[in-house]
Design a protein around this motif. Structure first.
Motif, short mmCIF file in Angstrom:
data_model
loop_
_atom_site.label_atom_id
_atom_site.label_comp_id
_atom_site.label_asym_id
_atom_site.label_seq_id
_atom_site.Cartn_x
_atom_site.Cartn_y
_atom_site.Cartn_z
N ALA A 1 0.84 -1.20 0.00
CA ALA A 1 0.00 0.00 0.00
C ALA A 1 0.88 1.25 0.00
O ALA A 1 2.02 1.21 0.40
CB ALA A 1 -0.91 -0.01 1.22
N ASN A 2 0.28 2.35 -0.43
CA ASN A 2 1.01 3.61 -0.45
C ASN A 2 0.22 4.67 0.31
O ASN A 2 0.42 4.85 1.50
CB ASN A 2 1.30 4.04 -1.88
N SER B 1 5.06 -2.51 8.50
CA SER B 1 4.16 -3.67 8.44
C SER B 1 3.03 -3.47 9.43
O SER B 1 3.25 -3.02 10.56
CB SER B 1 4.91 -4.95 8.79
N TYR B 2 1.82 -3.85 9.03
CA TYR B 2 0.64 -3.66 9.86
C TYR B 2 -0.21 -4.92 9.87
O TYR B 2 -0.16 -5.74 8.96
CB TYR B 2 -0.18 -2.47 9.37
N TYR B 3 -1.03 -5.02 10.90
CA TYR B 3 -1.93 -6.13 11.13
C TYR B 3 -3.34 -5.55 11.15
O TYR B 3 -3.61 -4.57 11.84
CB TYR B 3 -1.54 -6.76 12.47
N LEU B 4 -4.24 -6.13 10.37
CA LEU B 4 -5.60 -5.64 10.21
C LEU B 4 -6.57 -6.64 10.81
O LEU B 4 -6.43 -7.85 10.61
CB LEU B 4 -5.86 -5.48 8.71
N LYS B 5 -7.56 -6.15 11.53
CA LYS B 5 -8.57 -7.02 12.13
C LYS B 5 -9.95 -6.42 11.84
O LYS B 5 -10.17 -5.24 12.08
CB LYS B 5 -8.36 -7.10 13.64
N ILE B 6 -10.85 -7.25 11.29
CA ILE B 6 -12.23 -6.83 11.08
C ILE B 6 -13.10 -7.67 12.01
O ILE B 6 -12.94 -8.90 12.07
CB ILE B 6 -12.67 -6.99 9.61
N ILE B 7 -14.00 -7.01 12.72
CA ILE B 7 -14.84 -7.67 13.72
C ILE B 7 -16.29 -7.38 13.36
O ILE B 7 -16.66 -6.21 13.16
CB ILE B 7 -14.53 -7.16 15.14
N ASP B 8 -17.13 -8.43 13.32
CA ASP B 8 -18.55 -8.20 13.02
C ASP B 8 -19.36 -8.04 14.30
O ASP B 8 -18.82 -8.07 15.41
CB ASP B 8 -19.09 -9.30 12.11
N SER B 9 -20.67 -7.89 14.15
CA SER B 9 -21.54 -7.63 15.30
C SER B 9 -21.62 -8.81 16.27
O SER B 9 -22.02 -8.64 17.41
CB SER B 9 -22.95 -7.26 14.82
N GLU B 10 -21.23 -10.01 15.82
CA GLU B 10 -21.21 -11.18 16.69
C GLU B 10 -19.81 -11.42 17.27
O GLU B 10 -19.52 -12.48 17.81
CB GLU B 10 -21.68 -12.41 15.91
N PHE B 11 -18.93 -10.43 17.12
CA PHE B 11 -17.55 -10.46 17.61
C PHE B 11 -16.73 -11.58 16.96
O PHE B 11 -15.78 -12.09 17.56
CB PHE B 11 -17.51 -10.55 19.14
N LYS B 12 -17.08 -11.94 15.74
CA LYS B 12 -16.26 -12.87 14.96
C LYS B 12 -15.26 -12.05 14.18
O LYS B 12 -15.57 -10.96 13.72
CB LYS B 12 -17.13 -13.72 14.05
N MET B 13 -14.03 -12.57 14.04
CA MET B 13 -12.94 -11.79 13.46
C MET B 13 -12.37 -12.45 12.22
O MET B 13 -12.38 -13.67 12.10
CB MET B 13 -11.81 -11.65 14.46
N GLN B 14 -11.89 -11.61 11.33
CA GLN B 14 -11.04 -12.01 10.21
C GLN B 14 -9.81 -11.12 10.31
O GLN B 14 -9.93 -9.93 10.62
CB GLN B 14 -11.74 -11.79 8.87
N GLU B 15 -8.66 -11.68 10.03
CA GLU B 15 -7.41 -10.94 10.19
C GLU B 15 -6.57 -11.05 8.93
O GLU B 15 -6.65 -12.03 8.20
CB GLU B 15 -6.64 -11.49 11.38
N SER B 16 -5.76 -10.04 8.71
CA SER B 16 -4.84 -10.03 7.58
C SER B 16 -3.69 -9.09 7.93
O SER B 16 -3.70 -8.43 8.96
CB SER B 16 -5.55 -9.56 6.32
N SER B 17 -2.70 -9.03 7.07
CA SER B 17 -1.60 -8.11 7.28
C SER B 17 -1.30 -7.41 5.96
O SER B 17 -1.66 -7.89 4.89
CB SER B 17 -0.36 -8.84 7.80
N PHE B 18 -0.65 -6.26 6.06
CA PHE B 18 -0.26 -5.51 4.88
C PHE B 18 0.96 -4.68 5.17
O PHE B 18 1.34 -4.49 6.32
CB PHE B 18 -1.43 -4.64 4.37
N VAL B 19 1.58 -4.19 4.10
CA VAL B 19 2.79 -3.39 4.20
C VAL B 19 2.52 -2.05 3.55
O VAL B 19 1.88 -1.97 2.51
CB VAL B 19 3.97 -4.10 3.51
N VAL B 20 3.03 -0.98 4.18
CA VAL B 20 2.96 0.36 3.61
C VAL B 20 4.37 0.72 3.16
O VAL B 20 5.31 0.61 3.93
CB VAL B 20 2.43 1.38 4.63
N LYS B 21 4.50 1.13 1.90
CA LYS B 21 5.84 1.50 1.39
C LYS B 21 6.08 2.98 1.46
O LYS B 21 5.18 3.77 1.61
CB LYS B 21 6.05 1.01 -0.03
#
Length: 152
Positions: free
Chosen positions: A77-78, A132-152
């Protein structure tokens, strides 16, 4: 952070059939301010790499979660990070971003709609700089999906 005497630890929250890298550091509390407090010389194969063993299917993912992260772009990402998320239901969700040392640097709540949702985060405006960053998305039932990305 682990503080104990065991030779092993159990790490939760890892996804099946993914490769992870880890590095072991030793913290020296009793050193002078000029001395490096974190060392990694005592661990062999440091950093080490492993792949989780269990395999998952798309069907398993749909049962566990009401949503799935489809993509993060651009890579790296930029200025702007575009996140595509597919939801099986509508509801309140939130996105959190953590830096390399685990500090939360961004949080935003939003209402997700059924189907594909496209979220854009202006990284520069939110002071998310190179690294480097870590991304977390949480829904209304507190279930999570996670990913990571890099900013240049």
């Amino acid at each position: 952070i682990y503080n104990g005497t065991s030779n092993s630890i159990f790490v939760q929250g890892l996804y099946p059939n993914r490769t992870y890298r880890y590095r072991v550091y030793k913290y020296n509390m009793n050193c002078s301010p000029e001395t490096i407090k974190y060392t990694m010389t005592e661990a062999t194969n440091n950093p080490n790499e492993f792949t989780t063993l269990l395999k998952s299917t798309e069907q398993d993912n749909e049962i566990k979660h009401n949503f799935a992260i489809i993509s993060l772009s651009p890579v790296p990402a930029n200025d702007v990070l575009k996140i595509e998320v597919m939801y099986n239901a509508t509801g309140n969700s939130s996105i959190e971003i953590f830096n390399e040392i685990g500090e939360k640097v961004y949080v935003k709540e939003y209402f997700s709609k059924l189907g594909k949702n496209i979220l854009e985060i202006n990284l520069r405006e939110n002071n998310i700089i190179r690294g480097s960053y870590y991304l977390k998305i949480i829904d209304s039932e507190f279930k999570m999906q996670e990913s990571s990305f890099v900013v240049k």
